[in-house]
Structures are given as C-alpha cells and as structure tokens.
Design a protein around this motif. Structure first.
Motif, PDB file in Angstrom:
ATOM      1  N   LYS A 107       3.076  -1.169 -11.969  1.00 41.47           N
ATOM      2  CA  LYS A 107       3.272  -2.630 -12.238  1.00 41.47           C
ATOM      3  C   LYS A 107       4.766  -2.574 -12.781  1.00 41.47           C
ATOM      4  CE  LYS A 107       1.513  -6.550 -14.646  1.00 41.47           C
ATOM      5  NZ  LYS A 107       0.476  -7.030 -15.457  1.00 41.47           N
ATOM      6  N   THR A 108       4.829  -1.760 -13.659  1.00 41.67           N
ATOM      7  CA  THR A 108       6.284  -1.445 -14.398  1.00 41.67           C
ATOM      8  C   THR A 108       7.342  -1.516 -13.394  1.00 41.67           C
ATOM      9  OG1 THR A 108       5.049  -0.506 -16.306  1.00 41.67           O
ATOM     10  CG2 THR A 108       7.604  -0.345 -16.211  1.00 41.67           C
ATOM     11  N   SER A 109       7.343  -0.320 -12.282  1.00 36.85           N
ATOM     12  CA  SER A 109       8.265   0.122 -11.402  1.00 36.85           C
ATOM     13  C   SER A 109       8.609  -1.222 -10.733  1.00 36.85           C
ATOM     14  CB  SER A 109       7.721   1.051 -10.518  1.00 36.85           C
ATOM     15  OG  SER A 109       6.793   0.569  -9.504  1.00 36.85           O
ATOM     16  N   LEU A 110       7.911  -2.353 -10.265  1.00 38.81           N
ATOM     17  CA  LEU A 110       7.940  -3.331  -9.559  1.00 38.81           C
ATOM     18  C   LEU A 110       8.879  -4.446 -10.081  1.00 38.81           C
ATOM     19  CD1 LEU A 110       4.374  -4.200  -8.142  1.00 38.81           C
ATOM     20  CD2 LEU A 110       6.333  -3.011  -6.999  1.00 38.81           C
ATOM     21  N   ILE A 111       8.967  -4.268 -11.545  1.00 36.56           N
ATOM     22  CA  ILE A 111       9.965  -4.993 -12.385  1.00 36.56           C
ATOM     23  C   ILE A 111      11.372  -4.806 -11.846  1.00 36.56           C
ATOM     24  CG2 ILE A 111      10.875  -5.657 -14.649  1.00 36.56           C
ATOM     25  CD1 ILE A 111       8.184  -4.860 -15.768  1.00 36.56           C
ATOM     26  N   ASP A 112      11.903  -3.678 -11.637  1.00 37.77           N
ATOM     27  CA  ASP A 112      12.975  -3.394 -11.359  1.00 37.77           C
ATOM     28  C   ASP A 112      13.352  -3.058 -10.002  1.00 37.77           C
ATOM     29  OD1 ASP A 112      13.729  -2.991 -13.979  1.00 37.77           O
ATOM     30  OD2 ASP A 112      12.802  -1.005 -14.101  1.00 37.77           O
ATOM     31  N   SER A 113      12.663  -3.890  -8.981  1.00 36.08           N
ATOM     32  CA  SER A 113      12.948  -4.070  -7.698  1.00 36.08           C
ATOM     33  C   SER A 113      14.211  -4.603  -7.137  1.00 36.08           C
ATOM     34  CB  SER A 113      11.949  -4.825  -7.040  1.00 36.08           C
ATOM     35  OG  SER A 113      10.453  -4.383  -7.177  1.00 36.08           O
ATOM     36  N   ARG A 114      14.811  -3.570  -6.107  1.00 34.85           N
ATOM     37  CA  ARG A 114      16.302  -4.223  -5.691  1.00 34.85           C
ATOM     38  C   ARG A 114      16.371  -4.015  -4.078  1.00 34.85           C
ATOM     39  NH1 ARG A 114      21.052  -0.996  -4.962  1.00 34.85           N
ATOM     40  NH2 ARG A 114      20.202   0.717  -5.940  1.00 34.85           N
TER      41      ARG A 114
END
Length: 360
Positions: free
Chosen positions: A160-167
């Motif tokens: 879930k946390t990794s999705l916050i920094d999606s680019r």
C-alpha cells in the motif's frame, strides 16, 4: 544543476540507446556500456558538488530513459511476431524510484500494469525488460497487476505504501490515469488515520530493530532513528492526509512554517548526499555508516582536524544534530496529520507570504 543540464543529459542518453535492435545479441553489451557511461557522468556531478537530490534525479533519468527504450524495443519485437500491438501495458515506477530519489546503488521498483489479464503483449514487455535489466546487474523489484489487484494488494502495508509514490514511466497513459484515480478514491481517501497509525507502529518496530537512539556509533542512515525513512514516513502521512506531493507543498499549505521547511530541506539534503557518497565509495548498496566510511567520507566532504577536534568527529556531530532534527520534524509533521483541527484550518487558511521585493 540547472534544468538545461538535466535535459541535455536525458537527450544524450536517448541517443545512446538508439542502437538497440530486436532480437540482437549485442543489446546486453550496449545497455551495460550505456549504464557505465551514465554512472561516470553521475559520479562526476556528485564530486563536482551536485546536491543529493540532483544526483539522485540524474540516476532516475538514466533509468527512465533505459526502461522507455526497452519498452519500445519489446513493442518492436512483438510486432515482428504479430500483426500489431493491439494490447496495452503501462510501466509504473514505485517507491524511491517513483519519487525520483534513486541513489547510485538503490534498487529499482517497477509495476507492470495491464487492464484485465496478462496477454501476449504484456508478457513480451515484462520478460524483455526484466531479463535485460537483470542481465546487466541492476537490482530490480517488480510486480504485475491490474487495477483490481492493486486494490487487493493494498491490504499489505508495504504494498500500500509503495503505491503512494507511483509515477508514470511509459506505456498507456489513460490506463495510468484510471489507476491513479481509482487508487486515490478507493485506497487513500479511506481510513486515513488508520494508515498513519499503522505507519507510526511500523516506525516504532523499525527503530527497535536498528537501535532506538539517534546516537548509534555506526548508524543506519536510511532505516535508523533520525534517518531518511523517518522523513519518508512523514511525507507518506502528509501525502495521504493533505494530498501534497512534497514538503514544499506542505509549506505552501501552511502545515510547515518557512523555518521548518528550510530545516527539513537541509536535513534531507545532508542525508541524501551522504547516502550517495556511501554508495559511490562502496560501489554497491550500503546504508550503515561504519567507522571506516566515517573516516573516508569526512575527508571527502572537506572536514578538517581543527582545535583538537578530528574531522570525523566534526562530521559525526553534524550527522547526530541532523538526525535528531529529522526525528523531531518528522514527529511534528505526523502529529499535524493526525490533528483534525489542522485539517479544518486549511479550509480557512489565509497566509501572507513574501514573493519578491515589494510583493506579498
């Protein structure tokens, strides 16, 4: 480092990758040569006084260009076997790579996003890109998901946390736009306080593992108390709570004062530049600032023995002061993310800011 320099670096890299050809045995050698050339330029930029974020941004640009070129190569190879690429696939950068915060030996987190299921086109893209990246020695982590699977994966805190920094990197942009909209609405607009409290608990466990004190003799500058991960945790909480992209936007919204923002920026720069130097010195991923590295880096960064105080002691004093301030500021930001009165005050917020001489 000016935007013009970054643009020139990016254009030169794209030209270097123009010789990649479908099913060509020399592709691996070309990519290795390209990566070596890029790292020489990036290390020169670091040694010439480039900031931590400028150097990390250059490596992110280098990897962006490579992945885009490999994506195009995979599409050409697919079209040699099939009439046309009638399917879609999008490549998304996650984590530190998503933030454009890629230190010299940091791992590269990718997500291959597809509409429903993995078809022959997506399979070609995934296999072609990953095999070349792995064969060139890069440390790559990846996931393959559709949007529904992203929602399901969010039950895991790390995912879930990794999705916050999606680019967005390359591929079908409308698919990425749909992904961002869905993730924002279904994941990060719900149970915000629970997410932040989960990250606080995660940080507590991390500190116990790496030493529950800023003043560790050989600190882990990423995961340790007062390290970069504390700043990341504060930023993740702020992104979810206040819908900002970085600390500057927190300042513009009045959640961070001008003084606090300057302190955050200064602390982040110190830690990231230190991390970059550790990676260059070790020529591999390295987060623990041991005694040997402390001695080498203190001299490299220009500290000198003075008034009976060794250069290494001066650097470590600055490190401990910085780590302590990071711990304090990160805690302040997280507290404000949980303070409902702060969120409500943003609706009525009117701040006077100095823009330039004579203007407010």
């Amino acid at each position: 480092m000016k935007n013009k320099v970054i643009k020139t670096f990016k254009e030169a890299n794209l030209n270097c990758l123009a010789n990649l050809s479908p099913n060509c045995s020399s592709n691996i050698a070309l990519v290795k040569e390209y990566l070596s050339s890029c790292m020489n330029v990036i290390e020169d930029a670091h040694n010439s006084g480039g900031t931590g974020m400028e150097v990390a941004a250059l490596r992110s640009i280098a990897i962006d260009s490579l992945i885009s070129a490999l994506f195009d190569l995979a599409g050409r190879e697919y079209c040699l076997r099939y009439a046309k690429a009638d399917q879609v696939c999008t490549i998304v950068a996650l984590g530190g790579y998503g933030r454009g915060e890629l230190s010299p030996a940091s791992d590269i987190d990718l997500m291959f996003l597809y509409p429903w299921k993995v078809g022959s086109y997506a399979e070609t893209v995934i296999e072609r890109i990953l095999y070349i990246l792995w064969d060139t020695g890069l440390d790559v982590g990846y996931s393959t998901r559709n949007i529904s699977e992203c929602i399901n994966a969010s039950s895991d805190l790390v995912a879930k946390t990794s999705l916050i920094d999606s680019r967005y990197l390359c591929g079908d942009e409308p698919l990425f736009d749909e992904y961002q909209k869905t993730v924002s609405q279904q994941i990060f607009s719900k149970n915000v306080e629970t997410f932040i409290n989960d990250k606080i608990y995660e940080a507590e466990l991390r500190r116990k593992k790496y030493g529950d004190s800023v003043y560790i003799l050989e600190p882990d500058i990423k995961e340790g108390d007062g390290g970069l991960r504390d700043l990341h945790t504060a930023l993740w909480a702020a992104k979810v709570k206040f819908k900002v992209n970085d600390f500057k936007e927190l300042n513009l919204k009045g959640i961070l004062s001008d003084k606090e923002h300057k302190e955050v920026a200064k602390a982040f720069e110190f830690m990231l530049r230190l991390r970059n130097e550790m990676h260059f010195t070790r020529k591999r991923k390295c987060e623990q600032l041991n005694f040997e590295l402390q001695e080498k880096i203190s001299r490299k960064f220009g500290y000198e023995d003075k008034d009976g105080i060794l250069a290494v002691e001066q650097m470590m004093k600055e490190y401990y002061l910085t780590a302590n301030r990071i711990k304090e500021l990160s805690g302040i930001i997280v507290e404000r993310c949980l303070d409902k009165s702060v969120a409500k005050s943003l609706v009525k917020l009117i701040r006077q800011r100095d823009l330039s001489e004579g203007f407010k």
